[in-house]
Design an enzyme around this catalytic site. Sequence first.
Site, mmCIF file in Angstrom:
data_model
loop_
_atom_site.group_PDB
_atom_site.id
_atom_site.type_symbol
_atom_site.label_atom_id
_atom_site.label_comp_id
_atom_site.label_asym_id
_atom_site.label_seq_id
_atom_site.Cartn_x
_atom_site.Cartn_y
_atom_site.Cartn_z
ATOM 1 N N HIS A 255 0.868 -1.183 0.000
ATOM 2 C CA HIS A 255 0.000 0.000 0.000
ATOM 3 C C HIS A 255 0.910 1.240 0.000
ATOM 4 O O HIS A 255 2.017 1.191 0.554
ATOM 5 C CB HIS A 255 -0.844 -0.052 1.281
ATOM 6 C CG HIS A 255 -1.923 0.958 1.369
ATOM 7 N ND1 HIS A 255 -1.689 2.262 1.756
ATOM 8 C CD2 HIS A 255 -3.247 0.872 1.141
ATOM 9 C CE1 HIS A 255 -2.842 2.917 1.763
ATOM 10 N NE2 HIS A 255 -3.807 2.107 1.387
ATOM 11 N N ASP B 167 3.060 -4.485 8.178
ATOM 12 C CA ASP B 167 1.842 -3.703 7.987
ATOM 13 C C ASP B 167 0.691 -4.709 8.121
ATOM 14 O O ASP B 167 0.432 -5.497 7.215
ATOM 15 C CB ASP B 167 1.887 -3.060 6.596
ATOM 16 C CG ASP B 167 0.537 -2.494 6.169
ATOM 17 O OD1 ASP B 167 -0.453 -2.647 6.917
ATOM 18 O OD2 ASP B 167 0.460 -1.913 5.071
ATOM 19 N N GLN C 61 -4.605 -5.107 6.999
ATOM 20 C CA GLN C 61 -5.651 -6.036 6.547
ATOM 21 C C GLN C 61 -5.628 -7.333 7.341
ATOM 22 O O GLN C 61 -6.675 -7.964 7.518
ATOM 23 C CB GLN C 61 -5.491 -6.346 5.045
ATOM 24 C CG GLN C 61 -5.687 -5.161 4.125
ATOM 25 C CD GLN C 61 -7.101 -4.571 4.180
ATOM 26 O OE1 GLN C 61 -8.059 -5.227 4.579
ATOM 27 N NE2 GLN C 61 -7.224 -3.320 3.792
ATOM 28 N N LYS D 152 -10.339 -0.574 10.554
ATOM 29 C CA LYS D 152 -10.505 -1.767 9.699
ATOM 30 C C LYS D 152 -11.090 -2.943 10.482
ATOM 31 O O LYS D 152 -11.478 -3.942 9.890
ATOM 32 C CB LYS D 152 -9.168 -2.201 9.096
ATOM 33 C CG LYS D 152 -8.428 -1.104 8.388
ATOM 34 C CD LYS D 152 -8.443 -1.268 6.897
ATOM 35 C CE LYS D 152 -7.485 -0.312 6.253
ATOM 36 N NZ LYS D 152 -7.982 0.302 5.047
ATOM 37 N N CYS E 143 -4.651 2.422 -3.850
ATOM 38 C CA CYS E 143 -3.398 2.902 -3.246
ATOM 39 C C CYS E 143 -2.268 1.899 -3.450
ATOM 40 O O CYS E 143 -1.392 1.737 -2.583
ATOM 41 C CB CYS E 143 -3.559 3.211 -1.756
ATOM 42 S SG CYS E 143 -4.719 4.515 -1.445
HETATM 43 N N1 PMP Z 1 -1.809 -0.885 4.537
HETATM 44 C C1 PMP Z 1 -2.796 -1.619 3.995
HETATM 45 C C2 PMP Z 1 -2.503 -3.021 3.543
HETATM 46 C C3 PMP Z 1 -4.071 -1.074 3.871
HETATM 47 O O1 PMP Z 1 -5.049 -1.796 3.324
HETATM 48 C C4 PMP Z 1 -4.305 0.254 4.318
HETATM 49 C C5 PMP Z 1 -5.669 0.906 4.174
HETATM 50 N N2 PMP Z 1 -6.312 0.634 2.977
HETATM 51 C C6 PMP Z 1 -3.248 0.960 4.887
HETATM 52 C C7 PMP Z 1 -2.016 0.351 4.979
HETATM 53 C C8 PMP Z 1 -3.412 2.353 5.392
HETATM 54 O O2 PMP Z 1 -4.285 2.386 6.479
HETATM 55 P P1 PMP Z 1 -4.825 3.776 7.054
HETATM 56 O O3 PMP Z 1 -5.332 4.536 5.879
HETATM 57 O O4 PMP Z 1 -5.889 3.384 8.006
HETATM 58 O O5 PMP Z 1 -3.682 4.452 7.716
#
Ligand code: PMP
Length: 438
Positions: free
Chosen positions: A143, A221, A224, A247, A392
Amino acid sequence: MLTTTQEKTHSASRVQHLRSYYPFFSHNPNTIYLDSAATALKPKPVLDAILDYYETKSVNIHRGVYSLSAQATEIYESTRQVIRNFLHAPENWEIIYTRGTTTSINLLAYSLLRVKKELAPFFSAWHTPLGKGDIIVLSESEHHSNIVPWQIITELTQSHIYFLPVRKNGTLDDSPLAGELKNLPVKIISLAAVSNVSGVVHDLKNFIEFAKNKGAIFIVDAAQAVCHGGFSLRDNPADFVAFSGHKIGGPTAIGILAGRKDVLSVLPPFEGGGDMILQVTKEKTTYNEPPHRFEAGTPPIGEVFGLRAAVEFLTLPLCREIMAQESELTTMAMEIIQELGGTLYGPSLDEVNSAKVKKAGIIAFNLGKIHPNDVGTLLDEQNICIRTGHHCCQLLMQAWQISATARVSLFLYNTKEELLLLKEALRQILRLFGKKIQ
Ligand code: PMP
């Protein structure tokens, strides 16, 4: 013993019961929500916990000598243990509240940018500060929040990012570990445990072992992972873990950075301000111990109350049982796309069914040449919420030579009936675009 039909009814009624905890469904009775990878719906206990803070306490924490402040402080502080248990983190781990995964990774990146030799006792690759020629290992499927902070850091240090290649099925190619990366000065490896596009549950073991052998820092990270099966430090002994509360059905603007306390104790702060200091003089400031060192200013108190409730809700037997059955809905969604002649991105149905690749309930797809935005907009007309675009993950799109996909993502409250309605709606879209379909 239950018969198969009884078991099915049983689990369907469990999901119906679970749905009653989500006010969203009574406010939006005709909506099918298939975008939980963007953010999960919030169950009533979370909303109650937030309201409880604002209605019955509403005060600031830490500095108050009065009992209401002490009560709020107690809940805020003891929630760290709830999170430790959630991640299966040992007692010597510290839990830092942040704004989300993005802030957690930025906090760590900026801190690692400033640390000098203090990390050397913990990570042998850190006998010198991050500098020219050093390597940060990421993957093409990350991401943007696990790419851009590191790009900023490399600009400031003249270090480099090495992107592990992603295969067509979404799994990570680990061959560079024994090849190109073997003799390079790797200082950081930061990878997602579960992809927000392919849904692949990555096998991180080799990468973690490589980091340990190199004396490098391994960051996960888990944005998910926490909502798809959970993330356990016992299975993946990383050095730092980042995730977001929203999430898992918690409030927005609260997240976690977790790491060993002794390691955090040698890291410089990210932000300066109130609460993160021991003493301020005109000449200098001495910083508080972690976690407070990394929590400058009035913290997200109501959000921590909500996050605690989200974790407690998610760990109820009802939710655990439903979560354990996520793969049924995942394969059903994949079968639907395949049956309609769509393209699935990530592992194939065979790979998932044979457990060759583990996949969470995140299904990226396209319907022939129909633009995913058209698919999303037309589904919206039928009250079906999905996400479309690059999610993203532009590097992943580039690796797969596509510009965008549609994405269905599932959580505890989704049902087979909803997926059947999705199927019908997709069928109508195909007809609208002149495709011959049964
Ligand atoms: N890493 C992953 C794998 C994600 O799916 C997301 C959110 N889509 C993020 C990071 C970023 O999370 P946040 O926008 O809540 O900071």
